[in-house]
Design an enzyme around this catalytic site. Structure first.
Site, PDB file in Angstrom:
ATOM      1  N   CYS A   1      -4.886   5.978  11.315  1.00  0.00           N
ATOM      2  CA  CYS A   1      -4.273   5.995  12.651  1.00  0.00           C
ATOM      3  C   CYS A   1      -3.375   7.204  12.893  1.00  0.00           C
ATOM      4  O   CYS A   1      -2.891   7.406  14.004  1.00  0.00           O
ATOM      5  CB  CYS A   1      -3.481   4.707  12.895  1.00  0.00           C
ATOM      6  SG  CYS A   1      -2.047   4.487  11.814  1.00  0.00           S
TER       7      CYS A   1
ATOM      8  N   CYS B   1       1.953   2.799   9.468  1.00  0.00           N
ATOM      9  CA  CYS B   1       0.910   2.884  10.485  1.00  0.00           C
ATOM     10  C   CYS B   1       1.477   2.669  11.880  1.00  0.00           C
ATOM     11  O   CYS B   1       2.579   2.130  12.050  1.00  0.00           O
ATOM     12  CB  CYS B   1      -0.151   1.792  10.270  1.00  0.00           C
ATOM     13  SG  CYS B   1      -0.960   1.786   8.669  1.00  0.00           S
TER      14      CYS B   1
ATOM     15  N   ARG C   1       4.003   6.755   3.045  1.00  0.00           N
ATOM     16  CA  ARG C   1       3.099   7.838   3.418  1.00  0.00           C
ATOM     17  C   ARG C   1       2.396   7.483   4.724  1.00  0.00           C
ATOM     18  O   ARG C   1       2.110   6.303   4.982  1.00  0.00           O
ATOM     19  CB  ARG C   1       2.032   8.077   2.346  1.00  0.00           C
ATOM     20  CG  ARG C   1       2.593   8.336   0.952  1.00  0.00           C
ATOM     21  CD  ARG C   1       1.454   8.621  -0.033  1.00  0.00           C
ATOM     22  NE  ARG C   1       0.393   7.612   0.023  1.00  0.00           N
ATOM     23  CZ  ARG C   1       0.415   6.452  -0.602  1.00  0.00           C
ATOM     24  NH1 ARG C   1       1.466   6.126  -1.337  1.00  0.00           N
ATOM     25  NH2 ARG C   1      -0.602   5.602  -0.513  1.00  0.00           N
TER      26      ARG C   1
ATOM     27  N   THR D   1       0.812  -1.227   0.000  1.00  0.00           N
ATOM     28  CA  THR D   1       0.000   0.000   0.000  1.00  0.00           C
ATOM     29  C   THR D   1       0.840   1.269   0.000  1.00  0.00           C
ATOM     30  O   THR D   1       0.343   2.352  -0.314  1.00  0.00           O
ATOM     31  CB  THR D   1      -0.911   0.041   1.244  1.00  0.00           C
ATOM     32  OG1 THR D   1      -0.105   0.054   2.430  1.00  0.00           O
ATOM     33  CG2 THR D   1      -1.835  -1.163   1.267  1.00  0.00           C
TER      34      THR D   1
ATOM     35  N   CYS E   1      -3.229   0.505  14.649  1.00  0.00           N
ATOM     36  CA  CYS E   1      -4.113   0.953  13.568  1.00  0.00           C
ATOM     37  C   CYS E   1      -5.318   0.009  13.429  1.00  0.00           C
ATOM     38  O   CYS E   1      -5.166  -1.221  13.432  1.00  0.00           O
ATOM     39  CB  CYS E   1      -3.360   1.008  12.248  1.00  0.00           C
ATOM     40  SG  CYS E   1      -4.341   1.662  10.874  1.00  0.00           S
TER      41      CYS E   1
ATOM     42  N   CYS F   1      -0.535   6.804   7.335  1.00  0.00           N
ATOM     43  CA  CYS F   1      -1.906   6.293   7.254  1.00  0.00           C
ATOM     44  C   CYS F   1      -2.895   7.379   7.673  1.00  0.00           C
ATOM     45  O   CYS F   1      -2.659   8.117   8.634  1.00  0.00           O
ATOM     46  CB  CYS F   1      -2.032   5.071   8.164  1.00  0.00           C
ATOM     47  SG  CYS F   1      -3.714   4.435   8.349  1.00  0.00           S
TER      48      CYS F   1
ATOM     49  N   ARG G   1      -7.498  -3.175   8.351  1.00  0.00           N
ATOM     50  CA  ARG G   1      -7.273  -4.612   8.163  1.00  0.00           C
ATOM     51  C   ARG G   1      -5.777  -4.893   8.136  1.00  0.00           C
ATOM     52  O   ARG G   1      -4.997  -4.152   7.524  1.00  0.00           O
ATOM     53  CB  ARG G   1      -7.928  -5.079   6.857  1.00  0.00           C
ATOM     54  CG  ARG G   1      -7.904  -6.590   6.679  1.00  0.00           C
ATOM     55  CD  ARG G   1      -8.683  -6.995   5.452  1.00  0.00           C
ATOM     56  NE  ARG G   1      -8.071  -6.470   4.236  1.00  0.00           N
ATOM     57  CZ  ARG G   1      -8.548  -6.671   3.015  1.00  0.00           C
ATOM     58  NH1 ARG G   1      -9.660  -7.365   2.856  1.00  0.00           N
ATOM     59  NH2 ARG G   1      -7.939  -6.169   1.965  1.00  0.00           N
TER      60      ARG G   1
END
Length: 350
Positions: free
Chosen positions: A71, A37, A66, A33, A41, A68, A44
């Site tokens: 969270c 995080c 990047r 992705t 978080c 999240c 999923r």
């Protein structure tokens, strides 16, 4: 040693469990992705093979990930839930209000959700926090010379017995046990991590504890006995000094504490406390490493006991001691505070 991460298997297990003890101390980057995080978080969980772990936000950003949007890992301590913020604002506006679960329901909040959210973030429920605020008001009134009955009413307690019981449960002593013009004086100090009680004489700080710590009533009672009952409300010059130093510490401008301390413990315990003060802000030790620093490598358990007996929080930084695997271990002020103190002190690494 600087803070170190345990192996990835431990951290991935913490990610699956959303273990709060790693919040702000470890972050996960997800290759598929491109985001990173907190381990808490709610999104999923990614597959193990797609995860890497880092100890700072900077390391995640440098790796090209990047933050999240669920969270908010770049926000210190995470963003405050709007429900939590609303209730905190209400509490600040009227600290004497007697809150009940029915009041939360009338505001459209589920009491059980409120209870879990505050417990997770602050280590106490909202109703407990509100009760502490009311007792703080009574403490201030008594410090200014008010009668017990007036302090009771100012704090919103309809029953004198309920007031005495709540006061004694929090501080270990009933209001009448505190004397005027005492050798030791207790006062409240507000910090970003909650209220603290400071007990000083004219020259030294004897105690600095977070309100709500289970050991606080016993510690205050012991000081009261040691001073032959000469414990009262108010402050001396060391109280003002430690309050200024705590403000600088939490603002990130100075982690040094110069307030003179009165240490109550055995010779070995005092040695442990002095060794704790030698750990620079932003660094940590294990109990075993601390024992080795003292030349007592077999005394790990004794070091842990001395660490737990510390009654001058933050100044004697027992929060800088971690388990051998880097995990958080018991902290009288609450693991959530220990976690945030460690996170806060990263700024002092330079």
């Amino acid at each position: 040693m600087l803070y170190f991460l345990p192996n990835d298997d431990i951290l991935y297990d913490a990610l699956l469990k959303r273990d709060p003890q790693w919040d702000g101390r470890a972050y996960v980057t997800v290759r598929t992705t491109g985001i990173f995080c907190r381990l808490t978080c709610p999104a999923r969980k990614p597959k193990r093979e797609n995860c890497s772990f880092h100890d700072t936000v900077g390391a995640c950003l440098e790796a090209g990930f990047r933050p999240c949007k669920r969270c908010h890992p770049m926000a210190a301590g995470g963003e405050v839930d709007p429900m939590v913020q609303t209730l905190l604002t209400q509490l600040e506006a009227d600290t004497s209000r007697v809150w009940r679960e029915a009041d939360l329901s009338k505001m459209g909040f589920d009491p059980s959700t409120v209870r879990r959210s505050f417990k997770r973030r602050y280590g106490m429920t909202f109703l407990e926090m509100a009760r502490h605020s009311r007792l703080r008001d009574s403490f201030d009134s008594l410090s200014e010379g008010a009668r017990v009955i007036d302090a009771q009413q100012d704090a919103g307690f309809a029953s004198a017995s309920a007031f005495r019981e709540a006061f004694a449960r929090l501080l270990g002593l009933a209001p009448a046990a505190f004397s005027k013009q005492a050798l030791l004086r207790a006062d409240w100090i507000e910090t970003p991590l909650g209220s603290m009680i400071a007990v000083c004489d004219a020259s030294n700080l004897h105690l600095l504890e977070f309100v709500g710590r289970k050991a606080l009533p016993g510690e205050l009672k012991k000081l009261w006995q040691g001073a032959n009952g000469s414990l009262g409300f108010g402050r001396f010059a060391p109280t003002d000094q430690i309050e200024r130093e705590l403000q600088a510490y939490f603002e990130g401008t100075d982690a040094r504490f110069q307030t003179p301390l009165a240490l109550h413990g055995s010779a070995f315990t005092k040695d442990v406390w002095r060794a704790l003060r030698d750990i620079p802000a932003g660094q940590t030790r294990s109990y075993g490493a601390l024992a080795c620093d003292l030349g007592r490598p077999q005394a790990t358990r004794a070091v842990a006991r001395a660490n737990g007996a510390n009654q001058i929080a933050i100044v004697i930084p027992c929060h800088r001691v971690l388990g051998a695997d880097g995990s958080l271990t018991g902290y009288g002020g609450g693991l959530w505070r220990k976690q945030r103190l460690i996170e806060l002190e990263r700024q002092y690494l330079g």
